[in-house]
Design a protein around this motif. Sequence first.
Motif, PDB file in Angstrom:
ATOM      1  N   CYS A  95       0.817  -1.225   0.000  1.00 34.90           N
ATOM      2  CA  CYS A  95       0.000   0.000   0.000  1.00 34.90           C
ATOM      3  C   CYS A  95       0.850   1.276   0.000  1.00 34.90           C
ATOM      4  CB  CYS A  95      -0.931   0.011   1.205  1.00 34.90           C
ATOM      5  SG  CYS A  95      -0.030   0.082   2.758  1.00 34.90           S
ATOM      6  N   GLN A  96       0.181   2.399  -0.213  1.00 37.13           N
ATOM      7  CA  GLN A  96       0.873   3.685  -0.244  1.00 37.13           C
ATOM      8  C   GLN A  96       1.216   4.179   1.162  1.00 37.13           C
ATOM      9  OE1 GLN A  96       1.863   5.024  -2.971  1.00 37.13           O
ATOM     10  NE2 GLN A  96       2.700   6.900  -2.150  1.00 37.13           N
ATOM     11  N   ASP A  97       0.196   4.218   2.035  1.00 39.69           N
ATOM     12  CA  ASP A  97       0.407   4.726   3.400  1.00 39.69           C
ATOM     13  C   ASP A  97      -0.030   3.658   4.414  1.00 39.69           C
ATOM     14  OD1 ASP A  97       1.498   7.316   2.709  1.00 39.69           O
ATOM     15  OD2 ASP A  97      -0.455   7.748   1.850  1.00 39.69           O
ATOM     16  N   GLY A  98      -1.251   3.797   4.941  1.00 40.05           N
ATOM     17  CA  GLY A  98      -1.713   2.785   5.903  1.00 40.05           C
ATOM     18  C   GLY A  98      -2.555   1.689   5.256  1.00 40.05           C
ATOM     19  N   VAL A 157      -7.422   2.477   2.163  1.00 38.57           N
ATOM     20  CA  VAL A 157      -8.309   2.487   0.995  1.00 38.57           C
ATOM     21  C   VAL A 157      -8.549   1.053   0.523  1.00 38.57           C
ATOM     22  CG1 VAL A 157      -8.552   3.214  -1.413  1.00 38.57           C
ATOM     23  CG2 VAL A 157      -7.602   4.799   0.279  1.00 38.57           C
ATOM     24  N   THR A 158      -7.464   0.314   0.283  1.00 40.40           N
ATOM     25  CA  THR A 158      -7.619  -1.054  -0.229  1.00 40.40           C
ATOM     26  C   THR A 158      -8.344  -1.927   0.794  1.00 40.40           C
ATOM     27  OG1 THR A 158      -5.589  -0.727  -1.474  1.00 40.40           O
ATOM     28  CG2 THR A 158      -6.348  -2.985  -1.247  1.00 40.40           C
ATOM     29  N   LEU A 184     -12.032  -1.371   0.756  1.00 43.41           N
ATOM     30  CA  LEU A 184     -12.621  -1.949  -0.458  1.00 43.41           C
ATOM     31  C   LEU A 184     -12.709  -3.467  -0.365  1.00 43.41           C
ATOM     32  CD1 LEU A 184     -10.796   0.245  -3.134  1.00 43.41           C
ATOM     33  CD2 LEU A 184     -13.159   0.469  -2.358  1.00 43.41           C
ATOM     34  N   GLY A 239      -1.295   1.597  -3.940  1.00 37.09           N
ATOM     35  CA  GLY A 239      -0.268   2.588  -4.272  1.00 37.09           C
ATOM     36  C   GLY A 239      -0.787   3.755  -5.085  1.00 37.09           C
ATOM     37  N   LYS A 268      -0.580   6.562  -7.926  1.00 38.23           N
ATOM     38  CA  LYS A 268       0.058   6.860  -9.211  1.00 38.23           C
ATOM     39  C   LYS A 268      -0.182   8.354  -9.419  1.00 38.23           C
ATOM     40  CE  LYS A 268      -1.312   2.518  -9.062  1.00 38.23           C
ATOM     41  NZ  LYS A 268      -2.389   2.061  -8.130  1.00 38.23           N
ATOM     42  N   TYR A 269       0.884   9.133  -9.462  1.00 45.58           N
ATOM     43  CA  TYR A 269       0.719  10.592  -9.496  1.00 45.58           C
ATOM     44  C   TYR A 269       0.545  11.085 -10.929  1.00 45.58           C
ATOM     45  CZ  TYR A 269       1.958  10.339  -4.605  1.00 45.58           C
ATOM     46  OH  TYR A 269       1.957  10.041  -3.260  1.00 45.58           O
ATOM     47  N   GLN A 286     -12.783  14.044  -8.964  1.00 46.68           N
ATOM     48  CA  GLN A 286     -13.594  12.893  -9.392  1.00 46.68           C
ATOM     49  C   GLN A 286     -14.802  12.694  -8.479  1.00 46.68           C
ATOM     50  OE1 GLN A 286     -10.172  10.274  -9.441  1.00 46.68           O
ATOM     51  NE2 GLN A 286     -10.134  10.330 -11.673  1.00 46.68           N
ATOM     52  N   GLN A 344      -2.356  18.464  -5.884  1.00 42.47           N
ATOM     53  CA  GLN A 344      -2.369  18.588  -7.336  1.00 42.47           C
ATOM     54  C   GLN A 344      -1.870  17.288  -7.964  1.00 42.47           C
ATOM     55  OE1 GLN A 344       0.013  22.062  -7.551  1.00 42.47           O
ATOM     56  NE2 GLN A 344       1.935  20.984  -7.716  1.00 42.47           N
ATOM     57  N   ASN A 345      -2.215  17.120  -9.234  1.00 40.28           N
ATOM     58  CA  ASN A 345      -1.788  15.933  -9.958  1.00 40.28           C
ATOM     59  C   ASN A 345      -0.877  16.362 -11.112  1.00 40.28           C
ATOM     60  OD1 ASN A 345      -1.642  13.247 -10.615  1.00 40.28           O
ATOM     61  ND2 ASN A 345      -3.826  12.974 -10.990  1.00 40.28           N
ATOM     62  N   PHE A 380      -8.975  20.120  -1.133  1.00 43.38           N
ATOM     63  CA  PHE A 380      -7.813  19.286  -0.818  1.00 43.38           C
ATOM     64  C   PHE A 380      -8.225  17.889  -0.354  1.00 43.38           C
ATOM     65  CE2 PHE A 380      -4.602  18.161   2.603  1.00 43.38           C
ATOM     66  CZ  PHE A 380      -3.661  17.652   1.720  1.00 43.38           C
ATOM     67  N   VAL A 412      -9.266   9.729   2.518  1.00 40.91           N
ATOM     68  CA  VAL A 412      -8.035   9.140   3.058  1.00 40.91           C
ATOM     69  C   VAL A 412      -6.825   9.857   2.450  1.00 40.91           C
ATOM     70  CG1 VAL A 412      -6.747   6.994   3.404  1.00 40.91           C
ATOM     71  CG2 VAL A 412      -9.230   6.893   3.141  1.00 40.91           C
ATOM     72  N   SER A 444      -2.590   5.992   7.706  1.00 41.83           N
ATOM     73  CA  SER A 444      -3.385   6.890   6.851  1.00 41.83           C
ATOM     74  C   SER A 444      -4.223   7.796   7.735  1.00 41.83           C
ATOM     75  CB  SER A 444      -4.369   6.103   5.987  1.00 41.83           C
ATOM     76  OG  SER A 444      -3.692   5.238   5.106  1.00 41.83           O
TER      77      SER A 444
HETATM   78  C1  LIG Z   1      -2.460  12.148  -7.555  1.00 47.64           C
HETATM   79  C2  LIG Z   1      -2.509  11.993  -6.068  1.00 47.64           C
HETATM   80  C3  LIG Z   1      -2.184  13.066  -5.252  1.00 47.64           C
HETATM   81  C4  LIG Z   1      -2.234  12.926  -3.851  1.00 47.64           C
HETATM   82  N1  LIG Z   1      -1.909  14.003  -3.060  1.00 47.64           N
HETATM   83  C5  LIG Z   1      -1.951  13.893  -1.719  1.00 47.64           C
HETATM   84  C6  LIG Z   1      -1.604  14.992  -0.892  1.00 47.64           C
HETATM   85  O1  LIG Z   1      -1.264  16.083  -1.374  1.00 47.64           O
HETATM   86  N2  LIG Z   1      -1.671  14.819   0.463  1.00 47.64           N
HETATM   87  C7  LIG Z   1      -2.063  13.614   1.029  1.00 47.64           C
HETATM   88  O2  LIG Z   1      -2.122  13.521   2.250  1.00 47.64           O
HETATM   89  N3  LIG Z   1      -2.396  12.558   0.260  1.00 47.64           N
HETATM   90  C8  LIG Z   1      -2.354  12.656  -1.089  1.00 47.64           C
HETATM   91  N4  LIG Z   1      -2.693  11.597  -1.880  1.00 47.64           N
HETATM   92  C9  LIG Z   1      -3.235  10.370  -1.241  1.00 47.64           C
HETATM   93  C10 LIG Z   1      -2.160   9.387  -0.802  1.00 47.64           C
HETATM   94  O3  LIG Z   1      -1.103   9.339  -1.741  1.00 47.64           O
HETATM   95  C11 LIG Z   1      -2.747   7.956  -0.667  1.00 47.64           C
HETATM   96  O4  LIG Z   1      -3.465   7.626  -1.826  1.00 47.64           O
HETATM   97  C12 LIG Z   1      -3.695   7.848   0.492  1.00 47.64           C
HETATM   98  O5  LIG Z   1      -3.021   8.189   1.689  1.00 47.64           O
HETATM   99  C13 LIG Z   1      -4.252   6.427   0.621  1.00 47.64           C
HETATM  100  O6  LIG Z   1      -3.246   5.564   1.035  1.00 47.64           O
HETATM  101  P1  LIG Z   1      -3.563   4.030   1.272  1.00 47.64           P
HETATM  102  O7  LIG Z   1      -2.302   3.360   1.735  1.00 47.64           O
HETATM  103  O8  LIG Z   1      -4.787   3.905   2.100  1.00 47.64           O
HETATM  104  O9  LIG Z   1      -3.913   3.589  -0.234  1.00 47.64           O
HETATM  105  P2  LIG Z   1      -3.800   2.152  -0.962  1.00 47.64           P
HETATM  106  O10 LIG Z   1      -4.479   1.126  -0.102  1.00 47.64           O
HETATM  107  O11 LIG Z   1      -2.412   1.924  -1.376  1.00 47.64           O
HETATM  108  O12 LIG Z   1      -4.752   2.412  -2.199  1.00 47.64           O
HETATM  109  C14 LIG Z   1      -4.434   3.380  -3.152  1.00 47.64           C
HETATM  110  C15 LIG Z   1      -5.697   3.759  -3.903  1.00 47.64           C
HETATM  111  O13 LIG Z   1      -5.407   4.908  -4.679  1.00 47.64           O
HETATM  112  C16 LIG Z   1      -6.078   4.827  -5.911  1.00 47.64           C
HETATM  113  N5  LIG Z   1      -5.291   5.606  -6.876  1.00 47.64           N
HETATM  114  C17 LIG Z   1      -3.980   5.499  -7.154  1.00 47.64           C
HETATM  115  N6  LIG Z   1      -3.610   6.403  -8.060  1.00 47.64           N
HETATM  116  C18 LIG Z   1      -4.710   7.091  -8.407  1.00 47.64           C
HETATM  117  C19 LIG Z   1      -4.961   8.153  -9.328  1.00 47.64           C
HETATM  118  N7  LIG Z   1      -3.998   8.693 -10.081  1.00 47.64           N
HETATM  119  N8  LIG Z   1      -6.235   8.623  -9.441  1.00 47.64           N
HETATM  120  C20 LIG Z   1      -7.234   8.086  -8.688  1.00 47.64           C
HETATM  121  N9  LIG Z   1      -7.040   7.083  -7.780  1.00 47.64           N
HETATM  122  C21 LIG Z   1      -5.797   6.606  -7.649  1.00 47.64           C
HETATM  123  C22 LIG Z   1      -6.116   3.343  -6.248  1.00 47.64           C
HETATM  124  O14 LIG Z   1      -7.297   3.053  -6.950  1.00 47.64           O
HETATM  125  C23 LIG Z   1      -6.159   2.666  -4.865  1.00 47.64           C
HETATM  126  O15 LIG Z   1      -7.493   2.331  -4.545  1.00 47.64           O
HETATM  127  C24 LIG Z   1      -2.629  11.691  -3.279  1.00 47.64           C
HETATM  128  C25 LIG Z   1      -2.935  10.603  -4.106  1.00 47.64           C
HETATM  129  C26 LIG Z   1      -2.870  10.732  -5.486  1.00 47.64           C
HETATM  130  C27 LIG Z   1      -3.225   9.551  -6.366  1.00 47.64           C
END
Ligand SMILES: Cc1cc2nc3c(=O)[nH]c(=O)nc-3n(C[C@H](O)[C@H](O)[C@H](O)COP(=O)(O)OP(=O)(O)OC[C@H]3O[C@@H](n4cnc5c(N)ncnc54)[C@H](O)[C@@H]3O)c2cc1C
Length: 334
Positions: free
Chosen positions: A82-85, A88-89, A92, A132, A134-135, A161, A189-190, A253, A262, A272
């Motif tokens: 995962c990206q952070d905690g 999200v996944t 789901l 994870g 994807k920026y 979105q 921002q993206n 934001f 999240v 997260s």
């Molecule tokens: C473009 C972008 C910018 C972000 N900016 C910030 C920020 O400024 N500050 C902040 O605190 N957090 C930001 N986030 C959110 C952060 O990066 C993590 O997505 C969030 O903390 C959720 O982490 P997780 O471990 O629960 O997600 P995970 O369990 O790893 O799940 C990631 C989820 O993100 C979704 N995802 C991935 N890429 C994209 C995308 N390009 N468009 C739509 N959905 C996507 C996937 O569908 C997946 O469900 C940003 C995320 C993205 C995609």
Amino acid sequence: MRSCEEVIQRDLCSRCGSCIAVCPSGALSWRDEEVIFDRSKCIECGLCLKVCPFVNPNEVPLAKPMAYLSARTRIPEVAERCQDGGVVTTLLIRALESGMVDEVLVTASRNNVLFPVPIIARSRKELLKTCGSKYAYSPVLSLLRSISRGERIAIVGLPCQITALRLMEKLRLKATENVRLAIGLFCFQNYTLRTLVNIGLGELLNMRADEIKKLSIRGGKIIAWTVNNDRKEAPIAPLDAHALPACKVCQDFIASLADISVGSTGSPEGWSTVIIWNKKGEEAFRDALEAGYLRSKPLGEEGIKRINRLRRIKARRALKYIQDNPELSALRVR
Ligand SMILES: Cc1cc2nc3c(=O)[nH]c(=O)nc-3n(C[C@H](O)[C@H](O)[C@H](O)COP(=O)(O)OP(=O)(O)OC[C@H]3O[C@@H](n4cnc5c(N)ncnc54)[C@H](O)[C@@H]3O)c2cc1C
């Protein structure tokens, strides 16, 4: 204005994919990171404008949430990817496995971990491939075109979105009748893939996309982990100049129209930040906690302050951008 052509031409399009989903004549499609408008097919019905988050922005970006929390997954396969905690996944996976939804609209990777592609996932196995951030732009709402048989769905989206999703719901489109859960991601921002790869990776980190296992943008830095687990970081500020107007006009934001949002801001690494906006969000989160899928703790005052600071900075930047470019307001009047 009877179509979103000008919004696209001026890069005010956040590539959310909602216009592609609602266009009845197939005049809008997705190619090479752009929404393509085919004037010869446009019947000027104006539906694309009704669901466009630039034309109808979320004007309550500082709305008050029900609760702020910090949380992390208890599912080891999610924690590894995962990206952070992994909240999200995990939410789901629980929503699918509890039978709350049949399908989820998410963003996986194509060719490289950094390159997004929207997909419909129906199992834990498929969801693990979507972990994870994807920026870069992923037109996830375009997938609503394929939802027509009353499937119960969850969607993950950036603030633009989620705003577009709510606009689609207002139109009472069949595809959005059964949205059971909208998870918003924080987003300042993206970027286009060109910007991310050439400037973010090339100029700032001196790295190629194929060297990277994971990328994170947090705390004003771009941070990359290589396949050999080396870590490189650089200040993110030089990327600001390359953000598209679509992001510069967005005030939101933390996806304040989502059921639950999240992000990373406000929580320590590996956790997260979770914002609950309504009863739907609260029930989904509580269910995942009670089923043992997640653990959580309150988010401290310092975390809330950091979030609110970024909310205000983003909202002010958008208002200033519109003030400095007054001709844009006319594009919002239909
Ligand atoms: C473009 C972008 C910018 C972000 N900016 C910030 C920020 O400024 N500050 C902040 O605190 N957090 C930001 N986030 C959110 C952060 O990066 C993590 O997505 C969030 O903390 C959720 O982490 P997780 O471990 O629960 O997600 P995970 O369990 O790893 O799940 C990631 C989820 O993100 C979704 N995802 C991935 N890429 C994209 C995308 N390009 N468009 C739509 N959905 C996507 C996937 O569908 C997946 O469900 C940003 C995320 C993205 C995609």
